[in-house]
Design a protein around this motif. Structure first.
Motif, mmCIF file in Angstrom:
data_model
loop_
_atom_site.group_PDB
_atom_site.id
_atom_site.type_symbol
_atom_site.label_atom_id
_atom_site.label_comp_id
_atom_site.label_asym_id
_atom_site.label_seq_id
_atom_site.Cartn_x
_atom_site.Cartn_y
_atom_site.Cartn_z
ATOM 1 N N ARG A 127 -9.897 -8.669 1.104
ATOM 2 C CA ARG A 127 -8.702 -8.553 1.951
ATOM 3 C C ARG A 127 -9.032 -8.666 3.429
ATOM 4 O O ARG A 127 -8.128 -8.865 4.250
ATOM 5 C CB ARG A 127 -8.010 -7.227 1.675
ATOM 6 C CG ARG A 127 -8.806 -5.986 2.045
ATOM 7 C CD ARG A 127 -8.161 -4.754 1.444
ATOM 8 N NE ARG A 127 -8.739 -3.511 1.914
ATOM 9 C CZ ARG A 127 -8.431 -2.327 1.421
ATOM 10 N NH1 ARG A 127 -7.548 -2.235 0.432
ATOM 11 N NH2 ARG A 127 -8.979 -1.227 1.895
ATOM 12 N N ARG A 128 -10.317 -8.563 3.786
ATOM 13 C CA ARG A 128 -10.737 -8.710 5.193
ATOM 14 C C ARG A 128 -11.213 -10.128 5.493
ATOM 15 O O ARG A 128 -11.759 -10.374 6.560
ATOM 16 C CB ARG A 128 -11.842 -7.717 5.510
ATOM 17 C CG ARG A 128 -11.536 -6.274 5.142
ATOM 18 C CD ARG A 128 -12.729 -5.370 5.416
ATOM 19 N NE ARG A 128 -12.524 -4.048 4.879
ATOM 20 C CZ ARG A 128 -12.983 -3.631 3.698
ATOM 21 N NH1 ARG A 128 -13.702 -4.458 2.945
ATOM 22 N NH2 ARG A 128 -12.738 -2.409 3.277
ATOM 23 N N GLU A 130 -13.709 -11.574 4.089
ATOM 24 C CA GLU A 130 -15.142 -11.704 3.859
ATOM 25 C C GLU A 130 -15.367 -12.499 2.583
ATOM 26 O O GLU A 130 -14.634 -12.352 1.602
ATOM 27 C CB GLU A 130 -15.813 -10.333 3.745
ATOM 28 C CG GLU A 130 -15.960 -9.619 5.068
ATOM 29 C CD GLU A 130 -16.813 -8.365 4.962
ATOM 30 O OE1 GLU A 130 -17.286 -8.052 3.840
ATOM 31 O OE2 GLU A 130 -17.016 -7.707 5.986
ATOM 32 N N ASN A 159 -17.622 -13.994 7.268
ATOM 33 C CA ASN A 159 -16.201 -13.683 7.359
ATOM 34 C C ASN A 159 -15.509 -14.921 7.923
ATOM 35 O O ASN A 159 -15.865 -15.394 9.008
ATOM 36 C CB ASN A 159 -15.970 -12.470 8.267
ATOM 37 C CG ASN A 159 -14.514 -12.071 8.346
ATOM 38 O OD1 ASN A 159 -13.698 -12.761 8.943
ATOM 39 N ND2 ASN A 159 -14.179 -10.941 7.736
ATOM 40 N N LEU A 188 -4.027 -12.787 9.168
ATOM 41 C CA LEU A 188 -4.720 -11.541 9.478
ATOM 42 C C LEU A 188 -3.722 -10.464 9.902
ATOM 43 O O LEU A 188 -3.883 -9.277 9.570
ATOM 44 C CB LEU A 188 -5.752 -11.782 10.578
ATOM 45 C CG LEU A 188 -6.723 -10.636 10.884
ATOM 46 C CD1 LEU A 188 -7.507 -10.249 9.640
ATOM 47 C CD2 LEU A 188 -7.681 -11.041 12.002
ATOM 48 N N ASP A 198 -7.423 0.549 6.982
ATOM 49 C CA ASP A 198 -8.698 -0.092 6.680
ATOM 50 C C ASP A 198 -9.542 -0.155 7.957
ATOM 51 O O ASP A 198 -9.286 -0.968 8.845
ATOM 52 C CB ASP A 198 -8.467 -1.498 6.112
ATOM 53 C CG ASP A 198 -9.738 -2.126 5.555
ATOM 54 O OD1 ASP A 198 -10.773 -2.088 6.242
ATOM 55 O OD2 ASP A 198 -9.698 -2.638 4.422
ATOM 56 N N ARG A 200 -12.671 -1.104 8.559
ATOM 57 C CA ARG A 200 -13.447 -2.320 8.804
ATOM 58 C C ARG A 200 -12.548 -3.488 9.204
ATOM 59 O O ARG A 200 -12.946 -4.335 10.014
ATOM 60 C CB ARG A 200 -14.266 -2.667 7.564
ATOM 61 C CG ARG A 200 -15.432 -1.712 7.338
ATOM 62 C CD ARG A 200 -16.122 -1.963 6.023
ATOM 63 N NE ARG A 200 -16.529 -3.351 5.884
ATOM 64 C CZ ARG A 200 -16.844 -3.905 4.725
ATOM 65 N NH1 ARG A 200 -16.750 -3.211 3.607
ATOM 66 N NH2 ARG A 200 -17.233 -5.166 4.672
ATOM 67 N N LEU A 201 -11.344 -3.538 8.683
ATOM 68 C CA LEU A 201 -10.408 -4.568 9.109
ATOM 69 C C LEU A 201 -10.025 -4.368 10.566
ATOM 70 O O LEU A 201 -9.964 -5.318 11.350
ATOM 71 C CB LEU A 201 -9.171 -4.539 8.214
ATOM 72 C CG LEU A 201 -8.089 -5.588 8.481
ATOM 73 C CD1 LEU A 201 -8.644 -6.997 8.331
ATOM 74 C CD2 LEU A 201 -6.906 -5.387 7.543
ATOM 75 N N LEU A 204 -12.854 -5.521 12.749
ATOM 76 C CA LEU A 204 -12.895 -6.980 12.870
ATOM 77 C C LEU A 204 -11.894 -7.457 13.911
ATOM 78 O O LEU A 204 -12.230 -8.290 14.770
ATOM 79 C CB LEU A 204 -12.584 -7.612 11.513
ATOM 80 C CG LEU A 204 -12.370 -9.127 11.517
ATOM 81 C CD1 LEU A 204 -13.648 -9.858 11.876
ATOM 82 C CD2 LEU A 204 -11.836 -9.603 10.161
#
Length: 308
Positions: A127-128, A130, A159, A188, A198, A200-201, A204
């Motif tokens: 979902r990110r 990656e 990514n 995004l 999230d 980590r999202l 990013l």
């Protein structure tokens, strides 16, 4: 992600793109201090009080009803993806205490399906965005300059969004880079609304905002689109120009994994070029099933025939 603030910015950008005459309101030509619709005009169209809408836009209300959200979406003429994004921002789920994150991985069934799709470039994404896995042709098409085994190492996983904005090799891959960038930011945005907790999202997005002025400018416009199908132009360093269709299919579970697949129009020069890339990729792999020289001559012959 600060969901209340995101909601306010999203609503303001959507108000700004509509003029009174676009929605059947009378504009008397007076100088307007804000672009697009005023709050009271949108409230009138949606059938809600100005005070309530103001609280919603200021992030002071997180329990808007489905009826109110549907009325606002209709008044703002939102697309289906934008409607979904509005609901995600206006009615975020309660943050759950998450266990320590473990490296994600593609399901065995997904990998098996990918391996069976011979001649089709496939990239499996989380979902990110990656890369969890790719088949040889997917790797050769989208990131042949990277180690093919990098998706198997969580710390080194490519990514696609980061590559598009920060990697010069990837930028050269897309002759219509501006179009690709808008599509990337829109998808995004949708993911950020769907997964507001999230970490980590969010990291990013923060990284891209800091390192890419182009990303930051696009992000501020709040584009929202699932971008699940369409067409892309490539200028591949090995085989040259291609025009390919793409489909983004959701894996049928709650992982958020997707399969990005590319195809060429039958009988086109892009189909011949993609076939040539597949041949080159096979000959570069150990234990290739056929002699490299024979394979190259066969693929080259196909392409020469296509160009006649």
């Amino acid at each position: 992600m600060d969901t209340p603030a995101e909601l306010g910015e999203f609503l303001r950008t959507r108000r700004a793109r509509l003029r009174p005459e676009d929605v059947g309101l009378i504009s008397y030509g007076a100088r307007r201090r804000v672009p697009g619709l005023r709050r009271e005009e949108l409230s009138q169209l949606a059938g809600v009080s100005v005070a309530y809408y103001t609280r919603l836009e200021q992030g002071q209300s997180n329990n808007a009803s489905e009826g109110v959200l549907d009325a606002l979406a209709a008044a703002l003429r939102l697309t289906e993806d934008e409607r979904r994004h509005l609901r995600n921002l206006a009615r975020p789920g309660r943050a759950k205490r998450r266990p320590p994150e473990r490296p994600d991985s593609a399901r065995p069934g997904t990998r098996q399906l990918m391996a069976a799709m011979d001649g089709v470039p496939v990239v499996v994404l989380d979902r990110r965005f990656e890369v969890l896995a790719w088949n040889p042709l997917g790797h050769a098409l989208t990131a042949g300059h990277l180690d093919a085994q990098s998706p198997d190492r969580p710390a080194d996983r490519p990514n696609l969004q980061r590559l598009l904005f920060l990697d010069p090799h990837t930028r050269e891959l897309y002759p219509r880079w501006d179009e690709e960038a808008r599509r990337a930011v829109a998808s995004l945005r949708l993911a950020a609304g769907q997964y507001p907790d999230d970490r980590r999202l969010a990291e990013l997005i923060g990284e891209l905002t800091m390192k890419s002025p182009e990303f930051a400018a696009l992000w501020s416009r709040h584009p929202v689109n699932g971008c699940t199908f369409g067409a892309k132009a490539f200028h591949h360093p090995t085989i040259g120009a291609l025009d390919l269709s793409f489909e983004m299919l959701q894996v049928p579970d709650d992982s958020g994994h997707r399969m990005l697949m590319y195809s060429a129009e039958p009988g086109s020069s892009s189909e011949a070029a993609l076939r040539l890339l597949g041949t080159i990729t096979r000959t570069e792999q150990p234990n290739a099933p056929q002699d490299p020289k024979t394979a190259m001559l066969g693929a080259g012959g196909d392409r020469r025939q296509e160009s006649r």
